[in-house]
Scaffold this motif. Structure first.
Motif, PDB file in Angstrom:
ATOM      1  N   LYS A  10       0.856  -1.205   0.000  1.00 39.20           N
ATOM      2  CA  LYS A  10       0.000   0.000   0.000  1.00 39.20           C
ATOM      3  C   LYS A  10       0.892   1.255   0.000  1.00 39.20           C
ATOM      4  O   LYS A  10       1.931   1.262  -0.644  1.00 39.20           O
ATOM      5  CB  LYS A  10      -0.970  -0.036   1.184  1.00 39.20           C
ATOM      6  CG  LYS A  10      -1.762  -1.351   1.248  1.00 39.20           C
ATOM      7  CD  LYS A  10      -2.894  -1.330   2.214  1.00 39.20           C
ATOM      8  CE  LYS A  10      -3.617  -2.660   2.165  1.00 39.20           C
ATOM      9  NZ  LYS A  10      -4.789  -2.713   3.016  1.00 39.20           N
ATOM     10  N   HIS A  91      -8.385  -3.157  -6.046  1.00 39.72           N
ATOM     11  CA  HIS A  91      -8.330  -3.249  -4.588  1.00 39.72           C
ATOM     12  C   HIS A  91      -9.478  -2.429  -3.997  1.00 39.72           C
ATOM     13  O   HIS A  91      -9.847  -1.380  -4.538  1.00 39.72           O
ATOM     14  CB  HIS A  91      -6.977  -2.739  -4.067  1.00 39.72           C
ATOM     15  CG  HIS A  91      -6.799  -3.057  -2.618  1.00 39.72           C
ATOM     16  ND1 HIS A  91      -7.346  -2.269  -1.631  1.00 39.72           N
ATOM     17  CD2 HIS A  91      -6.186  -4.094  -1.997  1.00 39.72           C
ATOM     18  CE1 HIS A  91      -7.055  -2.822  -0.453  1.00 39.72           C
ATOM     19  NE2 HIS A  91      -6.355  -3.925  -0.646  1.00 39.72           N
ATOM     20  N   GLU A 159     -11.227 -10.425  -0.990  1.00 39.79           N
ATOM     21  CA  GLU A 159     -10.909  -9.681   0.223  1.00 39.79           C
ATOM     22  C   GLU A 159     -12.184  -9.060   0.788  1.00 39.79           C
ATOM     23  O   GLU A 159     -12.604  -7.980   0.334  1.00 39.79           O
ATOM     24  CB  GLU A 159      -9.897  -8.578  -0.076  1.00 39.79           C
ATOM     25  CG  GLU A 159      -8.578  -9.103  -0.597  1.00 39.79           C
ATOM     26  CD  GLU A 159      -7.458  -8.094  -0.399  1.00 39.79           C
ATOM     27  OE1 GLU A 159      -6.490  -8.427   0.281  1.00 39.79           O
ATOM     28  OE2 GLU A 159      -7.578  -6.962  -0.913  1.00 39.79           O
ATOM     29  N   ILE A 164     -10.295  -6.208   6.097  1.00 31.89           N
ATOM     30  CA  ILE A 164      -9.033  -5.575   5.683  1.00 31.89           C
ATOM     31  C   ILE A 164      -8.568  -4.569   6.721  1.00 31.89           C
ATOM     32  O   ILE A 164      -9.281  -3.611   7.027  1.00 31.89           O
ATOM     33  CB  ILE A 164      -9.187  -4.882   4.308  1.00 31.89           C
ATOM     34  CG1 ILE A 164      -9.486  -5.939   3.242  1.00 31.89           C
ATOM     35  CG2 ILE A 164      -7.924  -4.105   3.952  1.00 31.89           C
ATOM     36  CD1 ILE A 164      -9.693  -5.369   1.862  1.00 31.89           C
ATOM     37  N   GLY A 165      -7.397  -4.819   7.254  1.00 31.86           N
ATOM     38  CA  GLY A 165      -6.795  -3.878   8.198  1.00 31.86           C
ATOM     39  C   GLY A 165      -7.548  -3.756   9.512  1.00 31.86           C
ATOM     40  O   GLY A 165      -7.296  -2.852  10.301  1.00 31.86           O
ATOM     41  N   SER A 201      -6.405  -9.201   6.864  1.00 34.08           N
ATOM     42  CA  SER A 201      -5.822  -9.492   8.179  1.00 34.08           C
ATOM     43  C   SER A 201      -5.099 -10.848   8.252  1.00 34.08           C
ATOM     44  O   SER A 201      -5.111 -11.506   9.285  1.00 34.08           O
ATOM     45  CB  SER A 201      -6.889  -9.394   9.275  1.00 34.08           C
ATOM     46  OG  SER A 201      -7.405  -8.078   9.341  1.00 34.08           O
ATOM     47  N   GLY A 222      -1.595  -7.363   3.506  1.00 34.90           N
ATOM     48  CA  GLY A 222      -1.288  -5.943   3.633  1.00 34.90           C
ATOM     49  C   GLY A 222      -0.322  -5.711   4.783  1.00 34.90           C
ATOM     50  O   GLY A 222       0.889  -5.879   4.664  1.00 34.90           O
ATOM     51  N   GLY A 223      -0.873  -5.345   5.933  1.00 32.71           N
ATOM     52  CA  GLY A 223      -0.065  -4.959   7.089  1.00 32.71           C
ATOM     53  C   GLY A 223       1.075  -5.910   7.431  1.00 32.71           C
ATOM     54  O   GLY A 223       2.204  -5.471   7.691  1.00 32.71           O
TER      55      GLY A 223
END
Ligand code: PGA
Length: 238
Positions: A10, A91, A159, A164-165, A201, A222-223
């Protein structure tokens, strides 16, 4: 085939993170396959030059026009010539924050494939849409893939936006159910078998369970992809 382990940085990390990230992978994961790291566009060239064949480099977005007066945009050919072999299209952050529609995403998909890129095409329902996830995903698939006949360079990432996140992960039962639905829908509509990654996640503590599912062909992270240690831990949980 090894399942896909795709990272999405990202708008995070910086040039100074690239060399240590790649070095860690080189040292700890020489024989891992199907590693893809999607980075901000300004970092594509440096990442690709540093990672060489160890990891495939991806972009997080591209525009559908080939060139012209589109200030601030980057074409699929530009992404490719910078060294990316993959691009993420659709996305949920692009859809929600930047207003990208299924029609635009279909054009981006076509442009990316034409440029010789492989595409990670994201779909997913929001929390409010959860009870009608089938119709939401169907629309994203039918409109997003309109006119596509060759799926060999396309991977879908499912997703759920609510995962997400947020730290909330879909249950394995949910993941299996939705991945089956997506695969059947793509087969019935386009006659194609397509790989479906799960995203939302994913982290070292839950990746083994998710990657063990037969219906899951990989993950989009992601993270937890920002640090090479976590990214490789996920890859090695396959
Ligand atoms: P997350 O993001 O792993 O931080 O939830 C996944 C994604 O948006 O691709």
């Amino acid at each position: 085939m090894d399942k896909y382990i795709a990272a999405n940085w990202k708008m995070n990390n910086d040039f100074s993170d690239i060399a240590p990230f790649v070095k860690y992978i080189k040292k700890n994961a020489k024989h891992e396959k199907n590693l893809i790291v999607c980075v901000p566009s300004t970092m594509i060239k440096t990442f690709a030059d540093t990672a060489k064949k160890l990891v495939e480099t991806g972009a997080e977005n591209c525009y559908f026009e080939e060139k012209g007066a589109f200030t601030g945009e980057i074409s699929a050919n530009m992404v490719k010539s910078a060294g990316a072999s993959y691009v993420i299209v659709g996305h949920s952050e692009r859809r929600q924050i930047f207003g990208e529609t299924n029609e635009m995403l279909n054009k981006k998909l076509v442009a990316a494939l034409k440029a010789g890129l492989k595409v990670i095409f994201c779909i997913g329902e929001t929390l409010e849409e959860r009870s009608k996830y089938k119709s939401v995903l169907k629309k994203e698939i039918v409109e997003g893939f309109a006119g596509i006949t060759d799926f060999s360079n396309i991977v879908i990432a499912y997703e759920p936006v609510w995962a997400i996140g947020t730290g909330v992960v879909a249950t394995t039962a949910d993941i299996v159910k939705v991945h089956k639905y997506i695969k059947t829908l793509v087969k019935d509509t386009f006659g194609a078998d397509v790989a479906v990654l799960y995203g939302g996640s994913v982290k070292p503590s839950n990746s083994k369970e998710i990657l063990a599912l037969e219906e899951v062909d990989g993950v989009l992270i992601g993270g937890a992809s920002l640090k090479a240690e976590d990214y490789i831990a996920i890859a090695q949980s396959r």
